[in-house]
Scaffold this active site. Structure first.
Site, PDB file in Angstrom:
ATOM      1  N   ASP A  39     -63.162  75.197 -11.348  1.00  0.00           N
ATOM      2  CA  ASP A  39     -61.628  74.882 -11.341  1.00  0.00           C
ATOM      3  C   ASP A  39     -61.034  75.561 -10.047  1.00  0.00           C
ATOM      4  O   ASP A  39     -60.130  75.080  -9.655  1.00  0.00           O
ATOM      5  CB  ASP A  39     -61.023  75.384 -12.577  1.00  0.00           C
TER       6      ASP A  39
ATOM      7  N   GLU B 102     -45.314  90.949 -13.298  1.00  0.00           N
ATOM      8  CA  GLU B 102     -45.293  90.145 -12.047  1.00  0.00           C
ATOM      9  C   GLU B 102     -44.328  90.784 -11.224  1.00  0.00           C
ATOM     10  O   GLU B 102     -43.249  91.521 -11.491  1.00  0.00           O
ATOM     11  CB  GLU B 102     -44.469  88.666 -12.413  1.00  0.00           C
TER      12      GLU B 102
END
Length: 313
Positions: A250, A225
């Protein structure tokens, strides 16, 4: 998106399976690791050895600190203490998940894939059937052969996901090529997906994380990240699905229900505008996310995979 650890070399000269050393004096076990092929078992064993060496260094530093503080040992005592520390380090590395071995195993696995083909991954097609896939990470042949394998794998991926992506794009009013490029990047053309506890692929086409509000199945993977341009390795939970259709549906719901993706949906028929907007929205923390999507969108690999179907978009 992952960032590799410093490069290590895995010897791959023999054809016998490795047997990891269980004691630090197990020379046969260590020799087997040097001569074994780059199999998952060999990589795992080598990673444990690296972690054991790391623990030995820590224990030695602690002993040296005590000695500097006034404690003294005889030569014989120091020898036995060193033997004990080595065995403790090796035992801990085999029985406890300290994280070091896991990180090296991932890096060694990536490097081994450049010398030997990995086990094939099966990506289900839309519906009940499944399409066998060849792993395109291996570069054991010529560059042309590797490119052909990548193209074949990309074509299989597009064949599996495009019908569902096209329906989702139509419901959102966007160009399906933008969604397709994003799915290809997030999954590495279907080869790089987080896996559930039983080893099944998550079928998470768009890298959606599993937050506290997610009540479905989960798959965990090591990721990197970015925060303020700084990359940080993390263990991340992702949503897992029973089919490609569930995953794409989704994702479409996520886009349509969140104001932050309003501009991406407003891009309409421009795949380039969609990519620009989805990257600017902060969908991924990677500051190079938009460039990577553009590279896939404009790649010959995607064009070749789409060629028989281009008129259907």
């Amino acid at each position: 998106m992952t960032t590799p650890l410093p490069s290590l070399t895995v010897p791959s000269a023999a054809t016998t399976a490795p047997s990891a050393a269980t004691t630090y004096t197990d020379l046969n076990g260590l020799a087997a690791l040097k001569n074994a092929p780059s199999s998952p078992a060999a990589i795992r064993a080598v990673s444990q050895q690296v972690e054991a060496l790391f623990l030995q260094m820590m224990l030695k530093s602690m002993r040296d600190a005590n000695a500097a503080g006034g404690e003294t040992d005889s030569n014989e005592s120091s020898m036995y203490q060193d033997m004990f520390d080595k065995q403790v380090a090796l035992t801990l590395s085999k029985r406890q998940d300290l994280g070091v071995a896991r990180l090296f195993e991932r890096q060694l696995g990536d490097k081994a894939s450049t010398t030997a083909p990995a086990a094939p991954v099966t990506l289900p097609r839309t519906g009940a059937t499944a399409a066998p896939e060849s792993h395109a990470d291996g570069h054991s042949g010529t560059a042309a052969a590797a490119d052909a394998t990548t193209a074949q794998h990309a074509a299989q991926f597009v064949s599996a996901v495009l019908p569902t992506i096209r329906r989702a794009a139509q419901s959102l009013g966007v160009n399906p090529l933008g969604l397709l490029a994003q799915a290809a990047l997030e999954t590495g053309w279907g080869k790089r997906m987080a896996r559930t506890a039983d080893g099944s692929p998550s079928l998470n086409m768009f890298g959606i994380k599993a937050g506290e509000s997610w009540n479905g199945a989960r798959a965990v993977a090591d990721t990197v990240e970015f925060s303020g341009g700084v990359a940080t390795p993390r263990r991340t939970a992702f949503r897992a699905y029973g089919s490609i259709e569930e995953s794409v549906s989704d994702f479409a719901n996520l886009l349509s229900s969140s104001p932050r993706y309003r501009d991406a949906i407003a891009a309409g028929g421009s795949a380039q505008a969609y990519i620009h907007s989805i990257a600017r929205s902060g969908y991924a923390s990677d500051p190079d996310y938009g460039n990577k999507l553009n590279q896939i969108l404009n790649s010959g690999t995607l064009r070749a995979a789409l060629n028989p179907r281009a008129t259907k978009l």
